[in-house]
Design an enzyme around this catalytic site. Structure first.
Site, PDB file in Angstrom:
ATOM      1  N   SER A   1       0.841  -1.200   0.000  1.00  0.00           N
ATOM      2  CA  SER A   1       0.000   0.000   0.000  1.00  0.00           C
ATOM      3  C   SER A   1       0.876   1.251   0.000  1.00  0.00           C
ATOM      4  CB  SER A   1      -0.944  -0.048   1.212  1.00  0.00           C
ATOM      5  OG  SER A   1      -1.912   0.956   1.145  1.00  0.00           O
TER       6      SER A   1
ATOM      7  N   ARG B   1     -11.935   6.432  10.099  1.00  0.00           N
ATOM      8  CA  ARG B   1     -11.544   5.028  10.083  1.00  0.00           C
ATOM      9  C   ARG B   1     -12.613   4.161   9.430  1.00  0.00           C
ATOM     10  NH1 ARG B   1      -7.461   1.672   9.414  1.00  0.00           N
ATOM     11  NH2 ARG B   1      -7.618  -0.247  10.631  1.00  0.00           N
TER      12      ARG B   1
ATOM     13  N   ASP C   1      -8.870  -6.099  -4.943  1.00  0.00           N
ATOM     14  CA  ASP C   1      -8.434  -4.833  -4.362  1.00  0.00           C
ATOM     15  C   ASP C   1      -8.915  -3.702  -5.264  1.00  0.00           C
ATOM     16  OD1 ASP C   1      -7.179  -2.632  -3.290  1.00  0.00           O
ATOM     17  OD2 ASP C   1      -5.151  -3.457  -3.410  1.00  0.00           O
TER      18      ASP C   1
ATOM     19  N   HIS D   1      -8.192  -4.951  -0.453  1.00  0.00           N
ATOM     20  CA  HIS D   1      -6.879  -4.337  -0.235  1.00  0.00           C
ATOM     21  C   HIS D   1      -6.146  -4.965   0.943  1.00  0.00           C
ATOM     22  CE1 HIS D   1      -3.817  -1.320  -0.610  1.00  0.00           C
ATOM     23  NE2 HIS D   1      -4.028  -0.848   0.606  1.00  0.00           N
TER      24      HIS D   1
END
Length: 375
Positions: free
Chosen positions: A140, A210, A305, A338
């Site tokens: 990432s 979040r 992803d 992801h």
């Protein structure tokens, strides 16, 4: 490790008198050639592997990947995890005092970029006597750093492992990041970044940020399998509380995150994500941006992803091929979105293990025969 020499930043600002927190695993060999740098993603840290005892027990964020006998084998390699500048896990960041004022930086902490982090990591390597990394690896945002290393320090990196990453964020990704930032910036407890002085934390904003981020880390299939439309209670509650299991899960993740992560750090790191675009200074030409690279590459993506889709990894691969670089590409058919780069898919782990076997063989080939026999 403390640094007193100012670090020039891409923004034109400079950061002086700063500290980097890091962890190491394994042993550095005599010629310092077996070092591997592992770069962390948004909410991770220098604590890559192993466990901190205590309550709760804290495992490293890539503990399944790094350790004795694991794909990145610390019986072979000396692995370094560095907490990036601006983070909230020990390295100098918004929570620390600005030497010029004696008060926490807060929102005045300078905006940092992926390239700034790489330059700071290079200074740490200098201090440790590491002239060239056997590999730099990350997933990432960490993958962006691994890619940046190959461009900024082409002679100091033999291999770059870019996992579940991208050469730049899409408009959709930037949009998600901005919505998350707005949740924090508009929280009444944010106080323009100076919430430390008020003895509060903008928890509502952090929770929402979040929750938004976590949605993008999972695939639709993974959510459906884990939660579906399962209810917390026997029937609808006809209110605005928690009806569905997925709501409960996201709120739990948001609550947990708001207890340990710094709001200013979240703003900084998502901006670093947004700004990463090495082709920008080459009129959008990624081939040109990668022209000076010398490393060999492993690029890995995951089919589900949608945050950093396989198409973005293929762009990196194609640009490397166009530059006649040696590149291995693996596109893993995994259902986890992801977050798959953090999980234990056997095919993924086998690819990384096999690649590090090659790195190890190449290290052995570079060692003179007499030295090998002595070892």
């Amino acid at each position: 490790m403390h640094f007193s020499e100012p670090l020039p930043l891409q923004s034109g600002a400079a950061l002086s008198d700063y500290t980097l927190v890091y962890e190491t695993y394994g042993a550095l060999n005599a010629d310092c050639s077996n070092a591997v740098l592992v770069c962390h993603a948004l909410n991770a840290s220098h604590h890559v592997a192993g466990s901190y005892e205590g309550k709760p027990k804290s495992d490293g964020w890539w503990n399944n990947m790094v350790g004795p006998g694991k794909p990145l084998d610390t019986d072979r390699f000396f692995v370094i995890g560095v907490n990036n500048l601006g983070s909230c896990f020990g390295s100098t960041g918004p929570m620390h005092n600005n030497p010029a004022t004696g008060k926490p930086y807060g929102a005045s902490f300078p905006v940092v970029t992926v390239e700034d982090w790489v330059h700071a990591q290079a200074r740490l390597a200098d201090r440790l006597g590491i002239k060239k990394f056997a590999a730099v690896m990350g997933g990432s945002l960490g993958g962006m750093q691994a890619l940046a290393w190959s461009m900024l320090y082409p002679t100091r990196i033999a291999h770059s492992l870019v996992i579940a990453s991208t050469p730049k964020l899409s408009a959709q990704n930037i949009a998600f990041n901005d919505v998350a930032r707005q949740a924090i910036l508009t929280d009444p407890d944010y106080h323009d970044g100076d919430f430390y002085a008020h003895g509060v934390v903008p928890k509502r904003g952090l929770r929402v940020a979040r929750m938004i981020g976590h949605i993008t880390y999972l695939s639709d299939d993974d959510m459906a399998e884990k939660f579906g439309r399962d209810l917390r209670n026997a029937d609808y509650q006809f209110g605005y509380g928690i009806d569905f299991e997925i709501e409960s899960y996201l709120r739990y993740q948001g609550d947990k995150f708001s207890e340990y992560f710094d709001a200013n750090t979240y703003l900084l790191i998502t901006k670093a994500l947004d700004y990463f675009d090495p082709a920008r200074t080459h009129n959008g030409d990624l081939d040109a941006a990668l022209t000076n690279t010398q490393a060999e590459f492993l690029v890995v993506s995951f089919t589900t992803d949608w945050r950093f889709a396989p198409e973005r990894s293929r762009e990196i691969v194609q640009a490397l091929v166009n530059n006649q670089r040696r590149v291995t590409y693996a596109e893993i058919d995994a259902p986890h979105g992801h977050d798959a780069f953090l999980l234990d898919d056997a095919r993924y782990m086998s690819v990384v293990r096999a690649y590090y076997d090659k790195v190890w063989r190449q290290l052995g080939e570079r060692v003179p025969a007499a030295q090998r026999e002595a070892a």
